[in-house]
Design a protein around this motif. Structure first.
Motif, short mmCIF file in Angstrom:
data_model
loop_
_atom_site.label_atom_id
_atom_site.label_comp_id
_atom_site.label_asym_id
_atom_site.label_seq_id
_atom_site.Cartn_x
_atom_site.Cartn_y
_atom_site.Cartn_z
N ASP A 147 0.87 -1.17 0.00
CA ASP A 147 0.00 0.00 0.00
C ASP A 147 0.91 1.23 0.00
OD1 ASP A 147 -1.65 2.15 0.54
OD2 ASP A 147 -2.82 1.11 2.08
N LEU A 148 0.87 1.99 -1.10
CA LEU A 148 1.76 3.14 -1.28
C LEU A 148 1.02 4.47 -1.15
CD1 LEU A 148 3.55 0.82 -2.38
CD2 LEU A 148 4.39 2.40 -4.10
N ARG A 149 -0.12 4.48 -0.51
CA ARG A 149 -0.89 5.72 -0.41
C ARG A 149 -0.14 6.83 0.32
NH1 ARG A 149 -6.59 3.40 1.66
NH2 ARG A 149 -5.13 1.88 2.56
N ASP A 150 0.75 6.45 1.23
CA ASP A 150 1.49 7.45 2.00
C ASP A 150 2.95 7.51 1.58
OD1 ASP A 150 -0.74 8.20 3.54
OD2 ASP A 150 -0.43 6.50 4.89
N LEU A 151 3.22 7.11 0.34
CA LEU A 151 4.61 7.10 -0.12
C LEU A 151 5.21 8.49 -0.14
CD1 LEU A 151 6.95 5.45 -1.30
CD2 LEU A 151 5.96 5.78 -3.56
N VAL A 152 4.39 9.51 -0.43
CA VAL A 152 4.90 10.88 -0.46
C VAL A 152 5.51 11.25 0.90
CG1 VAL A 152 4.25 13.30 -0.70
CG2 VAL A 152 3.29 11.60 -2.24
N GLN A 153 4.96 10.70 1.98
CA GLN A 153 5.50 10.96 3.32
C GLN A 153 6.62 9.99 3.68
OE1 GLN A 153 1.87 10.91 2.96
NE2 GLN A 153 2.17 13.10 2.64
N GLY A 154 7.02 9.14 2.72
CA GLY A 154 8.11 8.20 2.96
C GLY A 154 7.68 6.95 3.70
N VAL A 155 6.37 6.65 3.71
CA VAL A 155 5.85 5.49 4.43
C VAL A 155 5.22 4.51 3.43
CG1 VAL A 155 4.22 4.66 6.17
CG2 VAL A 155 5.43 6.82 6.51
N VAL A 156 5.60 3.25 3.54
CA VAL A 156 5.04 2.18 2.71
C VAL A 156 4.52 1.09 3.66
CG1 VAL A 156 5.55 0.34 1.06
CG2 VAL A 156 6.54 2.62 0.74
N ARG A 157 3.30 0.65 3.43
CA ARG A 157 2.76 -0.45 4.23
C ARG A 157 2.86 -1.74 3.42
NH1 ARG A 157 -0.12 4.04 5.27
NH2 ARG A 157 -0.35 4.62 7.47
N ARG A 158 3.37 -2.75 4.10
CA ARG A 158 3.58 -4.04 3.42
C ARG A 158 3.10 -5.19 4.32
NH1 ARG A 158 7.96 -7.00 5.41
NH2 ARG A 158 9.60 -5.71 4.50
N TRP A 159 2.32 -6.07 3.73
CA TRP A 159 1.87 -7.26 4.42
C TRP A 159 2.56 -8.49 3.84
CZ3 TRP A 159 -1.16 -3.16 3.39
CH2 TRP A 159 -1.98 -2.66 4.41
N VAL A 160 3.04 -9.37 4.69
CA VAL A 160 3.49 -10.71 4.28
C VAL A 160 2.53 -11.67 4.96
CG1 VAL A 160 5.35 -12.41 4.30
CG2 VAL A 160 5.89 -9.96 4.05
N ASP A 161 1.66 -12.28 4.14
CA ASP A 161 0.48 -12.97 4.66
C ASP A 161 -0.30 -11.97 5.51
OD1 ASP A 161 1.09 -15.21 3.20
OD2 ASP A 161 1.97 -16.30 4.88
N SER A 162 -0.45 -12.17 6.80
CA SER A 162 -1.24 -11.23 7.61
C SER A 162 -0.38 -10.30 8.45
CB SER A 162 -2.19 -12.00 8.53
OG SER A 162 -1.46 -12.86 9.39
N GLU A 163 0.94 -10.40 8.33
CA GLU A 163 1.83 -9.58 9.15
C GLU A 163 2.10 -8.24 8.49
OE1 GLU A 163 6.40 -9.68 10.95
OE2 GLU A 163 5.46 -11.51 10.21
N LEU A 164 1.70 -7.16 9.15
CA LEU A 164 1.85 -5.81 8.62
C LEU A 164 3.15 -5.18 9.11
CD1 LEU A 164 0.85 -3.14 7.30
CD2 LEU A 164 -0.39 -2.69 9.45
N THR A 165 3.86 -4.55 8.16
CA THR A 165 5.06 -3.79 8.49
C THR A 165 4.93 -2.42 7.85
OG1 THR A 165 6.43 -5.79 8.53
CG2 THR A 165 7.57 -3.67 8.33
#
Length: 364
Positions: free
Chosen positions: A33-51
């Motif tokens: 999920d790159l919706r907040d990429l402009v702020q330098g934040v990327v959300r990534r899930w591996v299976d159900s684990e969010l980072t």
């Protein structure tokens, strides 16, 4: 360990990636999920684990280079990557080309109700709140068309059949297997992909411009224009006709203001990109080192060497007539009188700024 990956792309919200993951034994699902990429934040899930990843530079290249590529190499085995629309599968495959990650398939989801309008429109990603960075000037059409053209398999959503859409897809990517959204599973998807599928491979800029063997016959107003000529052009005079009512334009250009450089033109809807392929291949002394697939189809006559400067453009049009496109391209060709006086006329280069940027990149 070798990593086998299926990339799932598409503009619309969908859970196709999750369905493929559930039906592919032993696979891992990765989502971005790159919706907040402009702020330098990327959300990534591996299976159900969010980072939540914090990047020093909020950009797509950093997401690929510092997270996705190393993650795929580390995971090994089977991985399904559900892509945020801001991540284009072609860029990912380019980043993976020198790794131990094998692309099993690129799957693109197409919404029958919205895709054609997106593919021929002029909206910027920023106008849809989908830009990756503050200076992301890509259009919605560019991220609608590119992943479909690059796909090994298309998954169609929406119940209503569209003959115009089918005619466009037949010409944009005739090699791609097609599946309806209902009853989808990984085995059926992978089994339907043809042997000549690209699976992440790239076309050479000096190779054929046609993707597979699309029909040249018009259907439901959709047509393919293949234009070739052996003299330079004033491309700026023909740009409008390549953007209005057109799904895709791809081509090698010989521009009078840059006679020694082969330019690459690519458009989708109202979005246009022009880049450099470097010098024309005719400058190569030893052709035994150049694969036959790199010989341009528009410059292989007996009186010309392959790779000599020439125009070759392929256009997929929906509403603009093929005759109008051909007439505009032919009208942009330099006349005999202009060609004889080319040095004295000093043609203005409308792409001077982009050429300077290309030269700076080539020096890095």
């Amino acid at each position: 360990m070798l990593t086998e990956v299926i990339l799932v792309a598409g503009l619309v919200d969908h859970d196709v990636g999750e369905e493929i993951w559930r039906s592919w034994p032993g696979s891992v699902l990765v989502r971005y999920d790159l919706r907040d990429l402009v702020q330098g934040v990327v959300r990534r899930w591996v299976d159900s684990e969010l980072t939540a990843l914090e990047l020093a530079h909020g950009c797509v290249s950093c997401t690929l280079g510092f997270d996705l590529v190393p993650l795929l190499e580390r995971l090994g085995g089977r991985v399904v990557v559900h892509l945020d629309p801001r991540l284009e599968p072609e860029a990912i495959c380019f980043a993976l080309c020198e790794t131990d990650v094998r692309v099993e398939a690129v799957v693109t989801v197409v919404d029958r109700a919205t895709w054609l309008a997106d593919a021929t429109g002029e909206d910027l990603l920023a106008e849809r709140d989908r830009s990756a960075t503050e200076d992301d000037d890509r259009t919605v059409a560019q991220i609608a068309v590119g992943p479909v053209e690059f796909a090994d398999c298309l998954v169609l959503t929406g119940a209503r059949a569209d003959l115009v859409l089918d005619a466009v897809l037949d010409r944009l990517n005739p090699r791609a297997a097609r599946h309806d959204r209902r009853g989808l599973d990984a085995a059926a998807l992978l089994g339907a992909i043809p042997p000549d599928a690209r699976r992440g491979r790239f076309d050479d800029g000096f190779g054929t411009l046609l993707n597979g063997r699309p029909s040249r016959e018009p259907s439901h107003g959709v047509a393919v224009v293949h234009f070739a000529a052996h003299r330079p052009m004033r491309l700026y005079d023909a740009l409008d006709v390549l953007l209005d009512g057109v799904v895709r334009t791809r081509g090698r250009l010989w521009v009078v203001s840059q006679p020694d450089r082969a330019l690459w033109l690519e458009s989708a809807g109202g979005g246009l990109t022009i880049g450099s392929l470097g010098s024309w291949l005719a400058a190569v002394d030893d052709w035994s080192q150049v694969p036959p697939a790199c010989h341009p189809a528009g410059a292989t006559g007996q009186d010309r060497r392959p790779g000599e400067p020439a125009q070759e453009v392929v256009v997929i049009t929906v509403t603009t007539s093929p005759e109008e496109i051909t007439r505009a391209l032919r009208g942009a060709l330099v006349t005999d009188e202009e060609l004889a006086l080319a040095d004295e006329l000093e043609f203005v280069d409308p792409f001077a700024e982009s050429h300077d940027e290309m030269d700076e990149m080539e020096e890095l």
